[in-house]
Motif scaffolding. Sequence first.
Motif, PDB file in Angstrom:
ATOM      1  N   PHE A 223       0.857  -1.180   0.000  1.00 31.95           N
ATOM      2  CA  PHE A 223       0.000   0.000   0.000  1.00 31.95           C
ATOM      3  C   PHE A 223       0.896   1.234   0.000  1.00 31.95           C
ATOM      4  O   PHE A 223       1.714   1.424   0.902  1.00 31.95           O
ATOM      5  N   VAL A 224       0.760   2.065  -1.039  1.00 29.03           N
ATOM      6  CA  VAL A 224       1.613   3.236  -1.219  1.00 29.03           C
ATOM      7  C   VAL A 224       0.777   4.481  -0.980  1.00 29.03           C
ATOM      8  O   VAL A 224      -0.146   4.783  -1.753  1.00 29.03           O
ATOM      9  N   ARG A 225       1.110   5.233   0.065  1.00 20.59           N
ATOM     10  CA  ARG A 225       0.299   6.387   0.482  1.00 20.59           C
ATOM     11  C   ARG A 225       0.855   7.686  -0.099  1.00 20.59           C
ATOM     12  O   ARG A 225       1.217   8.605   0.607  1.00 20.59           O
ATOM     13  N   THR A 226       0.927   7.737  -1.419  1.00 22.46           N
ATOM     14  CA  THR A 226       1.321   8.927  -2.160  1.00 22.46           C
ATOM     15  C   THR A 226       1.014   8.683  -3.628  1.00 22.46           C
ATOM     16  O   THR A 226       0.946   7.530  -4.072  1.00 22.46           O
ATOM     17  N   ASP A 227       0.826   9.781  -4.380  1.00 23.16           N
ATOM     18  CA  ASP A 227       0.637   9.631  -5.822  1.00 23.16           C
ATOM     19  C   ASP A 227       1.939   9.876  -6.578  1.00 23.16           C
ATOM     20  O   ASP A 227       1.952   9.894  -7.814  1.00 23.16           O
ATOM     21  N   ALA A 228       3.055  10.055  -5.849  1.00 23.29           N
ATOM     22  CA  ALA A 228       4.348  10.327  -6.481  1.00 23.29           C
ATOM     23  C   ALA A 228       5.002   9.016  -6.891  1.00 23.29           C
ATOM     24  O   ALA A 228       5.953   8.551  -6.272  1.00 23.29           O
ATOM     25  N   MET A 229       4.494   8.409  -7.947  1.00 23.46           N
ATOM     26  CA  MET A 229       5.030   7.147  -8.426  1.00 23.46           C
ATOM     27  C   MET A 229       5.063   7.147  -9.949  1.00 23.46           C
ATOM     28  O   MET A 229       4.381   7.959 -10.589  1.00 23.46           O
ATOM     29  N   PRO A 230       5.858   6.287 -10.557  1.00 23.17           N
ATOM     30  CA  PRO A 230       5.955   6.270 -12.017  1.00 23.17           C
ATOM     31  C   PRO A 230       4.593   5.991 -12.663  1.00 23.17           C
ATOM     32  O   PRO A 230       3.738   5.330 -12.072  1.00 23.17           O
ATOM     33  N   PRO A 231       4.372   6.488 -13.888  1.00 21.00           N
ATOM     34  CA  PRO A 231       3.104   6.226 -14.587  1.00 21.00           C
ATOM     35  C   PRO A 231       2.851   4.724 -14.717  1.00 21.00           C
ATOM     36  O   PRO A 231       3.745   3.957 -15.083  1.00 21.00           O
ATOM     37  N   GLY A 232       1.634   4.330 -14.382  1.00 21.15           N
ATOM     38  CA  GLY A 232       1.262   2.927 -14.506  1.00 21.15           C
ATOM     39  C   GLY A 232       1.801   2.029 -13.414  1.00 21.15           C
ATOM     40  O   GLY A 232       1.644   0.808 -13.481  1.00 21.15           O
ATOM     41  N   PHE A 233       2.433   2.614 -12.385  1.00 26.42           N
ATOM     42  CA  PHE A 233       3.039   1.784 -11.343  1.00 26.42           C
ATOM     43  C   PHE A 233       1.996   1.160 -10.430  1.00 26.42           C
ATOM     44  O   PHE A 233       2.179   0.047  -9.942  1.00 26.42           O
ATOM     45  N   ALA A 234       0.917   1.862 -10.161  1.00 26.34           N
ATOM     46  CA  ALA A 234      -0.124   1.346  -9.273  1.00 26.34           C
ATOM     47  C   ALA A 234      -1.065   0.426 -10.047  1.00 26.34           C
ATOM     48  O   ALA A 234      -1.521   0.755 -11.136  1.00 26.34           O
ATOM     49  N   ASP A 235      -1.339  -0.734  -9.472  1.00 22.66           N
ATOM     50  CA  ASP A 235      -2.303  -1.650 -10.079  1.00 22.66           C
ATOM     51  C   ASP A 235      -3.728  -1.176  -9.851  1.00 22.66           C
ATOM     52  O   ASP A 235      -4.573  -1.290 -10.734  1.00 22.66           O
ATOM     53  N   VAL A 236      -4.007  -0.669  -8.669  1.00 25.00           N
ATOM     54  CA  VAL A 236      -5.333  -0.144  -8.332  1.00 25.00           C
ATOM     55  C   VAL A 236      -5.159   1.065  -7.433  1.00 25.00           C
ATOM     56  O   VAL A 236      -4.113   1.257  -6.809  1.00 25.00           O
ATOM     57  N   GLN A 237      -6.201   1.896  -7.359  1.00 20.38           N
ATOM     58  CA  GLN A 237      -6.221   3.034  -6.449  1.00 20.38           C
ATOM     59  C   GLN A 237      -7.450   2.933  -5.569  1.00 20.38           C
ATOM     60  O   GLN A 237      -8.549   2.645  -6.055  1.00 20.38           O
ATOM     61  N   VAL A 238      -7.266   3.158  -4.274  1.00 23.88           N
ATOM     62  CA  VAL A 238      -8.374   3.087  -3.322  1.00 23.88           C
ATOM     63  C   VAL A 238      -8.475   4.427  -2.590  1.00 23.88           C
ATOM     64  O   VAL A 238      -7.496   5.170  -2.498  1.00 23.88           O
ATOM     65  N   PRO A 239      -9.654   4.771  -2.062  1.00 23.15           N
ATOM     66  CA  PRO A 239      -9.835   6.080  -1.413  1.00 23.15           C
ATOM     67  C   PRO A 239      -8.983   6.275  -0.176  1.00 23.15           C
ATOM     68  O   PRO A 239      -8.534   7.387   0.113  1.00 23.15           O
ATOM     69  N   GLY A 240      -8.770   5.205   0.603  1.00 23.43           N
ATOM     70  CA  GLY A 240      -8.012   5.360   1.848  1.00 23.43           C
ATOM     71  C   GLY A 240      -8.899   5.803   2.990  1.00 23.43           C
ATOM     72  O   GLY A 240     -10.021   5.312   3.151  1.00 23.43           O
ATOM     73  N   VAL A 241      -8.425   6.746   3.796  1.00 20.82           N
ATOM     74  CA  VAL A 241      -9.161   7.183   4.993  1.00 20.82           C
ATOM     75  C   VAL A 241     -10.306   8.087   4.578  1.00 20.82           C
ATOM     76  O   VAL A 241     -10.098   9.155   4.012  1.00 20.82           O
ATOM     77  N   GLU A 242     -11.511   7.654   4.848  1.00 21.58           N
ATOM     78  CA  GLU A 242     -12.709   8.412   4.484  1.00 21.58           C
ATOM     79  C   GLU A 242     -13.167   9.342   5.598  1.00 21.58           C
ATOM     80  O   GLU A 242     -13.709  10.410   5.346  1.00 21.58           O
ATOM     81  N   CYS A 243     -12.965   8.911   6.832  1.00 18.13           N
ATOM     82  CA  CYS A 243     -13.514   9.668   7.958  1.00 18.13           C
ATOM     83  C   CYS A 243     -12.684   9.393   9.199  1.00 18.13           C
ATOM     84  O   CYS A 243     -12.349   8.240   9.483  1.00 18.13           O
ATOM     85  N   VAL A 244     -12.335  10.452   9.932  1.00 18.94           N
ATOM     86  CA  VAL A 244     -11.645  10.320  11.215  1.00 18.94           C
ATOM     87  C   VAL A 244     -12.576  10.854  12.302  1.00 18.94           C
ATOM     88  O   VAL A 244     -13.093  11.960  12.196  1.00 18.94           O
ATOM     89  N   PHE A 245     -12.782  10.063  13.337  1.00 19.07           N
ATOM     90  CA  PHE A 245     -13.693  10.465  14.400  1.00 19.07           C
ATOM     91  C   PHE A 245     -13.126  11.633  15.201  1.00 19.07           C
ATOM     92  O   PHE A 245     -11.909  11.741  15.399  1.00 19.07           O
ATOM     93  N   THR A 246     -14.021  12.501  15.666  1.00 20.68           N
ATOM     94  CA  THR A 246     -13.619  13.527  16.635  1.00 20.68           C
ATOM     95  C   THR A 246     -13.403  12.846  17.983  1.00 20.68           C
ATOM     96  O   THR A 246     -13.730  11.670  18.184  1.00 20.68           O
TER      97      THR A 246
END
Length: 376
Positions: A223-246
Amino acid sequence: MVPDFGSARSLVGLDAHPAVPLWQANTVPWIKTTDVLEPEERQLWRRYERGLRVVQVGDATRPLSGDKALEWLNEDKLEALLEHLVDEYGTQFRTAITTSQVEDRLEELMEEAGVHRPELMHFGEEKSRNDFEHERVGLVNGYMDPGDDYVLDLLAELDLEAEVETAVDDAGEEYRARGRGFEGEDAETAQEILASVRENHIAQAAGRYARDPTDPDVTATVFVRTDAMPPGFADVQVPGVECVFTDLQEEIVEELRSSKRSKTVREISEAVGCSKEHVRQTLDRLVDTEFGEPSVHVSEGAGTHGATLYSDSGLPSVGYVDLQESPTNPYGDSSRWALAICDPDERGNVDQGMSSRSSDTSTEVWDWRSPPDTCD
């Protein structure tokens, strides 16, 4: 020390993603580059032959170097992500790679999330290391920025020129503009150098996993938490953290998570010390399927005097994370060829060692012992 390539006719760069200006600076200014594999071909080899799947988490760039690295770590969302990885993969998740500035803090957060004896690397020491070669799950968090001086010095070496993009605050003070942009005649080259350096580190970091393509049992998901990667390097993209509780929502959630029985809104509000309306709004949001399957079970009218009862059915403790991966598209091309070089038999015939999954047509095998009769 870079060797002298002045007399070389050609060079082969293995496992490298640098920009052309970097090749020119480190070899000869007149070098021309050709990719051995296109991005899609490289992705297919990595996925199906090597067994390495790369999942891009979110669409932010996340620089984590420099004096403000810890400020940019965004610990709340990172805690939610780490908790989810532990819940999803258990003891298989125990390794991560990030910048040296936040490495120690990331290790602490992993331990707090339940990772037993985590192991980490930082960018700059990841090349040629196989510590994580048999790990099944990994995390690459953020990227390392080489800094403006590195880019500008390299431009000067190539006799090019650009300046950093600046902005002015309300007090009239000039500062480095956000977005890491450059201005000037060679601004695009500067941007290419910057992207190349950070992308190369990300590719190298993810490549510390699934290091044995000859063993089909050695596979990994990173799991790579940045978009700074070579073109086509990611097989899939997921949203990640949608909501953090107060903080208050965390208390409400923990009250329900820790209870061995269903509870009413009144019971939770009294235990936490907040209004019933706040509890009700929080629970209604958790019941909603906005973030996937409901994590709160609701029994309407099942309590005393017809009160609604709520119980835990998989509540996260700090927030919601969406790492549901869409199915990876299968490789549908049936024209993959396998080449075998064989000795001709005594009759001058050859074993037809090249075959296609989509064709039974015989094809000659190159007689590597004899030169061709003609040379075009």
